[in-house]
Design an enzyme around this catalytic site. Structure first.
Site, PDB file in Angstrom:
ATOM      1  N   TYR A   1       6.185  -9.512   7.213  1.00 24.25           N
ATOM      2  CA  TYR A   1       5.927  -8.086   7.430  1.00 24.25           C
ATOM      3  C   TYR A   1       6.249  -7.719   8.873  1.00 24.25           C
ATOM      4  O   TYR A   1       5.980  -8.493   9.789  1.00 24.25           O
ATOM      5  CB  TYR A   1       4.452  -7.746   7.188  1.00 24.25           C
TER       6      TYR A   1
ATOM      7  N   ASP B   1       0.822  -1.210   0.000  1.00 24.91           N
ATOM      8  CA  ASP B   1       0.000   0.000   0.000  1.00 24.91           C
ATOM      9  C   ASP B   1       0.853   1.256   0.000  1.00 24.91           C
ATOM     10  O   ASP B   1       2.029   1.230   0.371  1.00 24.91           O
ATOM     11  CB  ASP B   1      -0.865   0.039   1.274  1.00 24.91           C
TER      12      ASP B   1
END
Lengths: 265, 265
Positions: free
Chosen positions: A112, A58
């Protein structure tokens, strides 16, 4: 040299880009890569080079390691340093030859890390709430709706502590859109005492609750396991380490600056 | 309320601006202040409000404390929080009434801090070289040429050490243009062994040497003593401390991010 398929590993500072995916009139990470690859003559265009990408992060999200794949006749050992001199905020550091059916989207595991600012959360509760999301679950309550199967398996969520942050390390084959940031938002609310603990978990509760979204600036894609070894290109490393060190120092000065300001007020 | 002269103290993150002084078509710190003051109705325009500024910092330089002065009938206690809601990257935190002849340019002392990245300098030599610039000297070898008198008195240059930086604190009534950054460049060259020590000092050497310019991102205007007390506005502080804390965390994440990247390569 003959055309082969190449996998390229690279890092980026997401703060200077409008997200990963190419967009007309916007500077994106993919756009920057394709522009540089075209400029040095490694590809003619994204369409004609069999372009494939791994993770579309994103807007605002950074990466230590993301992977794309292209077909090119450019010399593998020269590719990273050639494109690095054409890019700002994206750093390529490994290029390897791969079989033509290689698809970085089909990765074995993605890792992540979320930097959650310390603000009075209870670390025991934080760890316990995070562990509820491990394993195989229906994550439709923690993702933007799309056509994908909402079943996902999170291999692990580890929680570490640093001076200013809780570090939440998520590992899974794949994640749904916004899934990590929604889970982080939820466990943060719970461990800060703003949400009843029984309502927190992957199972959608009987009363649907609004799940918020933790900000993207604190999320980093740390690594992707595509089943391929990516040795660091020594020439590329030499070229980028100086610019990375300068970038680190500039941010460190701003930390000092804002800290002094807060202290002086 | 009747019109009075007000002195305004404010901080800014120089990285997002094209320097201090107003420029058409450019976002500058002065431009941002004048725009916000006009927007909230505190002034009609910079020309009509008896606008005076203290230090015109270079592009890229940040400040914990800079001072401007205007005439306004706006309520003093409301001014900072009113304009803060109109500005991004500039934070006003003190407004006081001053006599009409108050001129912030005529300050008693200015304090600049330079964050010099540690890179093998000899700290003893660094301190000794810095001390050569203290006192009254002709600094024409360390400034861009202009019509001003090149004689200046540096009250003190102190050197502190932090993890990543040497902190060089300069105090003087006033500095010539680029003077701090040229002195920093010079003492850095000398203490890194790249320049003969006898050629370093405020006295121009017989053979003129090229004096370089240390980068602006590491320079912070820490404080200005205008002979006026500036109590921090509690309402303004409440408003800005959250945005400052967020800015600090975002830079801290980027430090961690780049450090991890450098470590992983």
């Amino acid at each position: 040299m003959a055309e082969r398929r190449i996998a390229l590993k690279f890092a980026y500072d997401g703060s200077g880009f409008y997200g990963f995916q190419r967009q007309p009139e916007r500077i994106t990470i993919e756009g920057e890569l394709v522009r540089a690859l075209t400029k040095v003559g490694a590809i003619k265009s994204a369409r004609e080079c069999g372009y494939r990408s791994s993770s579309r992060t994103d807007r605002g999200v950074s990466a230590l390691a993301n992977v794309i794949s292209i077909k090119t006749s450019f010399l593998t050992a020269q590719l990273c340093s050639a494109i690095n001199s054409e890019m700002d905020g994206v750093w390529a550091y490994s290029a390897v030859e791969v079989p033509d059916d290689f698809n970085p989207r089909a990765a074995k595991q993605r890792w992540y890390r979320y930097y959650l600012a310390r603000a009075g959360q209870n670390p025991e509760i934080l760890r316990e709430l995070a562990s509820r999301f491990e394993g195989v679950h229906d994550f439709s309550g923690y993702a933007r709706k799309d056509k994908r199967n909402p079943m996902r398996k999170i291999d692990s969520i580890e929680v570490f502590e640093s001076d200013m942050f809780y570090l939440l390390d998520f590992r899974a084959e794949s994640f749904l859109w916004n899934m990590v940031r929604r889970i982080v938002w939820m466990v943060n609310e719970g461990s800060s005492g703003r949400m009843p603990l029984e309502s927190i978990g992957p199972k959608p509760s009987s009363k649907p609750i609004r799940v918020g979204l933790a900000p993207p600036e604190y999320l980093v894609l740390m690594d992707i396991d595509c089943g391929v070894k990516f040795p660091t290109d020594p020439k590329a490393l030499l070229g980028i380490s100086r610019s990375l060190a300068r970038r680190m120092r500039e941010h460190a000065v701003m930390v000092e600056f804002v800290r002094s300001l807060l202290d002086s007020l």
